[in-house]
Design a protein around this motif. Sequence first.
Motif, mmCIF file in Angstrom:
data_model
loop_
_atom_site.group_PDB
_atom_site.id
_atom_site.type_symbol
_atom_site.label_atom_id
_atom_site.label_comp_id
_atom_site.label_asym_id
_atom_site.label_seq_id
_atom_site.Cartn_x
_atom_site.Cartn_y
_atom_site.Cartn_z
ATOM 1 N N ASN A 97 76.627 5.117 42.943
ATOM 2 C CA ASN A 97 76.344 5.499 41.561
ATOM 3 C C ASN A 97 77.526 6.217 40.908
ATOM 4 O OD1 ASN A 97 74.309 5.683 39.370
ATOM 5 N ND2 ASN A 97 74.520 7.886 39.696
ATOM 6 N N CYS A 98 78.273 6.980 41.724
ATOM 7 C CA CYS A 98 79.398 7.746 41.172
ATOM 8 C C CYS A 98 80.717 7.405 41.851
ATOM 9 C CB CYS A 98 79.128 9.243 41.300
ATOM 10 S SG CYS A 98 78.992 9.816 43.015
ATOM 11 N N ASP A 99 80.697 6.360 42.715
ATOM 12 C CA ASP A 99 81.900 5.923 43.433
ATOM 13 C C ASP A 99 82.503 7.032 44.294
ATOM 14 O OD1 ASP A 99 81.799 3.330 42.377
ATOM 15 O OD2 ASP A 99 82.833 3.964 40.553
ATOM 16 N N GLY A 100 81.652 7.909 44.782
ATOM 17 C CA GLY A 100 82.121 8.935 45.705
ATOM 18 C C GLY A 100 82.683 10.182 45.059
ATOM 19 N N PHE A 101 82.684 10.242 43.731
ATOM 20 C CA PHE A 101 83.247 11.413 43.053
ATOM 21 C C PHE A 101 82.249 12.572 42.950
ATOM 22 C CE2 PHE A 101 85.965 7.995 41.419
ATOM 23 C CZ PHE A 101 87.221 8.538 41.668
ATOM 24 N N GLY A 102 80.962 12.265 43.018
ATOM 25 C CA GLY A 102 79.957 13.307 42.885
ATOM 26 C C GLY A 102 79.570 13.577 41.448
ATOM 27 N N PHE A 103 80.255 12.920 40.516
ATOM 28 C CA PHE A 103 79.946 13.095 39.100
ATOM 29 C C PHE A 103 80.416 11.851 38.350
ATOM 30 C CE2 PHE A 103 84.221 14.648 39.785
ATOM 31 C CZ PHE A 103 84.939 14.084 38.745
ATOM 32 N N TYR A 104 80.032 11.747 37.105
ATOM 33 C CA TYR A 104 80.528 10.673 36.258
ATOM 34 C C TYR A 104 80.720 11.214 34.841
ATOM 35 C CZ TYR A 104 75.447 10.313 35.537
ATOM 36 O OH TYR A 104 74.126 10.590 35.301
ATOM 37 N N GLU A 105 81.537 10.507 34.080
ATOM 38 C CA GLU A 105 81.865 10.937 32.725
ATOM 39 C C GLU A 105 80.807 10.444 31.742
ATOM 40 O OE1 GLU A 105 84.360 12.830 31.763
ATOM 41 O OE2 GLU A 105 85.366 12.996 33.720
ATOM 42 N N SER A 106 80.374 11.350 30.879
ATOM 43 C CA SER A 106 79.416 10.989 29.840
ATOM 44 C C SER A 106 79.722 11.810 28.593
ATOM 45 C CB SER A 106 77.984 11.256 30.312
ATOM 46 O OG SER A 106 77.054 10.959 29.290
ATOM 47 N N TYR A 107 80.101 11.123 27.521
ATOM 48 C CA TYR A 107 80.443 11.793 26.264
ATOM 49 C C TYR A 107 81.497 12.882 26.481
ATOM 50 C CZ TYR A 107 76.286 9.448 24.463
ATOM 51 O OH TYR A 107 75.352 8.499 24.108
ATOM 52 N N SER A 108 82.539 12.499 27.215
ATOM 53 C CA SER A 108 83.700 13.370 27.459
ATOM 54 C C SER A 108 83.366 14.611 28.284
ATOM 55 C CB SER A 108 84.338 13.805 26.124
ATOM 56 O OG SER A 108 84.739 12.679 25.370
ATOM 57 N N SER A 109 82.288 14.563 29.037
ATOM 58 C CA SER A 109 81.948 15.683 29.916
ATOM 59 C C SER A 109 81.521 15.145 31.275
ATOM 60 C CB SER A 109 80.821 16.530 29.314
ATOM 61 O OG SER A 109 79.644 15.759 29.165
ATOM 62 N N GLN A 110 81.689 15.968 32.287
ATOM 63 C CA GLN A 110 81.323 15.568 33.638
ATOM 64 C C GLN A 110 79.846 15.872 33.895
ATOM 65 O OE1 GLN A 110 83.943 17.439 36.445
ATOM 66 N NE2 GLN A 110 85.686 16.125 35.922
ATOM 67 N N VAL A 111 79.134 14.877 34.414
ATOM 68 C CA VAL A 111 77.715 15.015 34.721
ATOM 69 C C VAL A 111 77.523 14.858 36.226
ATOM 70 C CG1 VAL A 111 75.394 14.116 34.321
ATOM 71 C CG2 VAL A 111 77.081 14.086 32.470
ATOM 72 N N LYS A 112 76.851 15.806 36.837
ATOM 73 C CA LYS A 112 76.605 15.752 38.274
ATOM 74 C C LYS A 112 75.736 14.550 38.615
ATOM 75 C CE LYS A 112 74.731 18.576 42.059
ATOM 76 N NZ LYS A 112 74.104 19.882 42.393
ATOM 77 N N CYS A 113 76.144 13.803 39.615
ATOM 78 C CA CYS A 113 75.402 12.611 40.022
ATOM 79 C C CYS A 113 74.044 13.020 40.586
ATOM 80 C CB CYS A 113 76.193 11.832 41.075
ATOM 81 S SG CYS A 113 75.343 10.349 41.662
ATOM 82 N N ASN A 114 72.984 12.433 40.040
ATOM 83 C CA ASN A 114 71.640 12.796 40.494
ATOM 84 C C ASN A 114 71.203 12.004 41.717
ATOM 85 O OD1 ASN A 114 71.334 10.326 39.303
ATOM 86 N ND2 ASN A 114 69.673 10.915 37.932
ATOM 87 N N CYS A 115 72.027 11.070 42.154
ATOM 88 C CA CYS A 115 71.688 10.295 43.355
ATOM 89 C C CYS A 115 72.168 10.992 44.627
ATOM 90 C CB CYS A 115 72.293 8.898 43.279
ATOM 91 S SG CYS A 115 71.528 7.840 42.036
#
Length: 219
Positions: free
Chosen positions: A166-184
């Motif tokens: 879900n996050c390609d191993g980063f633990g977060f993803y970008e959403s509207y120019s902010s980092q969002v913690k991966c909920n998976c």
Amino acid sequence: MGLSGAALGPNLDNYHSAFGVLKYEDPVRLYLPNGLGGGDPLLTTASWVPPMFGSAGLIIGGLYVVLDDALVTTDDKRKPSWPKIWVTISAFTFQYWLSGYLFSSGVDDNSIMAVMTALAALGFCVFDNSLSGLVVSAATALGGPLIEFHCQCMRWEALRWETCPNCDGFGFYESYSSQVKCNCCKGSGQTICRTCFGETGIDPNDLDGVREFMKRRPD
């Protein structure tokens, strides 16, 4: 004390099962005969709960015996009346029920912790109020969570991990120019391999079930 703990434990534990605080992978359920109770289980627990609570009863009871002698606890506190014993057990049972009820009502964890801590302190002052009881209470408050955390960690470490898709191993993803913690993966960047989910009893294609399971991963 061991037999008392083994008998009382599953009934206390049942409150948390009924309110959804916990779910067992292999639950043991007892039903009333002839469809009484509307088909709902009278008791939901697990096979290892009675011996666990029984062991706790033996340890806590043994600590009281040793500490009462060492700290010279007075006889009136060593040998409370039977009515006081029953009221104490009832109060402790009520705390189990209340914690489950608050959880099912959507009360946040910090508030539940505050309420339970206040009730525990009140119960100690009313029903025990001995130095040996204070030592045993402190040991239980510290040792219980540590043992449970250790058991949880051992279980999680036994599973195999792979990069969270879900996050390609980063633990977060970008959403509207902010980092969002991966909920998976809870921000860890890892998830359990699909084959390993068979060991947990969860359908690897059930994304909601996978996410709910991953929420229980220790930080």
